[in-house]
Design a protein around this motif. Sequence first.
Motif, PDB file in Angstrom:
ATOM      1  N   LEU A 110     -12.881 -30.878  35.995  1.00  0.00           N
ATOM      2  CA  LEU A 110     -13.077 -31.907  37.004  1.00  0.00           C
ATOM      3  C   LEU A 110     -13.710 -33.186  36.469  1.00  0.00           C
ATOM      4  O   LEU A 110     -14.095 -34.050  37.263  1.00  0.00           O
ATOM      5  N   THR A 111     -13.806 -33.336  35.157  1.00  0.00           N
ATOM      6  CA  THR A 111     -14.320 -34.596  34.613  1.00  0.00           C
ATOM      7  C   THR A 111     -13.272 -35.683  34.842  1.00  0.00           C
ATOM      8  O   THR A 111     -12.068 -35.405  34.888  1.00  0.00           O
ATOM      9  N   ALA A 171      -7.732 -37.638  34.871  1.00  0.00           N
ATOM     10  CA  ALA A 171      -6.784 -38.712  34.572  1.00  0.00           C
ATOM     11  C   ALA A 171      -5.673 -38.211  33.661  1.00  0.00           C
ATOM     12  O   ALA A 171      -4.491 -38.530  33.859  1.00  0.00           O
ATOM     13  N   ALA A 172      -6.020 -37.415  32.656  1.00  0.00           N
ATOM     14  CA  ALA A 172      -5.007 -36.884  31.747  1.00  0.00           C
ATOM     15  C   ALA A 172      -4.050 -35.949  32.480  1.00  0.00           C
ATOM     16  O   ALA A 172      -2.825 -36.005  32.272  1.00  0.00           O
ATOM     17  N   THR A 173      -4.576 -35.116  33.356  1.00  0.00           N
ATOM     18  CA  THR A 173      -3.736 -34.200  34.118  1.00  0.00           C
ATOM     19  C   THR A 173      -2.798 -34.971  35.045  1.00  0.00           C
ATOM     20  O   THR A 173      -1.605 -34.666  35.132  1.00  0.00           O
ATOM     21  N   ALA A 174      -3.335 -35.985  35.722  1.00  0.00           N
ATOM     22  CA  ALA A 174      -2.506 -36.790  36.626  1.00  0.00           C
ATOM     23  C   ALA A 174      -1.421 -37.522  35.837  1.00  0.00           C
ATOM     24  O   ALA A 174      -0.268 -37.603  36.280  1.00  0.00           O
ATOM     25  N   LYS A 202       1.322 -35.038  34.837  1.00  0.00           N
ATOM     26  CA  LYS A 202       2.167 -34.667  35.971  1.00  0.00           C
ATOM     27  C   LYS A 202       3.075 -35.820  36.383  1.00  0.00           C
ATOM     28  O   LYS A 202       4.222 -35.609  36.760  1.00  0.00           O
ATOM     29  N   ALA A 203       2.551 -37.056  36.308  1.00  0.00           N
ATOM     30  CA  ALA A 203       3.377 -38.221  36.644  1.00  0.00           C
ATOM     31  C   ALA A 203       4.530 -38.357  35.655  1.00  0.00           C
ATOM     32  O   ALA A 203       5.662 -38.656  36.043  1.00  0.00           O
ATOM     33  N   LEU A 204       4.267 -38.138  34.371  1.00  0.00           N
ATOM     34  CA  LEU A 204       5.326 -38.212  33.373  1.00  0.00           C
ATOM     35  C   LEU A 204       6.389 -37.141  33.600  1.00  0.00           C
ATOM     36  O   LEU A 204       7.589 -37.408  33.499  1.00  0.00           O
TER      37      LEU A 204
END
Length: 117
Positions: A29-30, A35-38, A41-43
């Motif tokens: 949850l950092t 941001a990296a996870t989002a 997923k966007a890519l």
Amino acid sequence: MFRRTFWFTTGVAAGVWATTKVNRKLKQLTPENLAATAANKALETGQRLKDRAVGFALDVRDNMAQREAELEEVLGIQENPELPAPRQYTALENSDNRSNPKYIEAPMHSYNRNEDH
């Protein structure tokens, strides 16, 4: 005595397990990790949408070519019809001088609004 040692060890193990789980979840949850996870997923979503759009465009192109062929067959349109030669229109500068025709050029218009009229 054995009972107390058993429950103490069980409590310590449960505490270590819970602490490990909480720390792992806090790292997930950092802001950087979120941001990296989002972004990942966007890519992935963008790639899936691109693949679907390309597939759709290829299907449309194939069906369009098939329909054009059907219409050409029904209407009797040739593939490569003979086209007439391009025409050139001449204008004479003087009616006396018919041996030297000049071609009409497109008039030059100024689009300057500040020009005097």
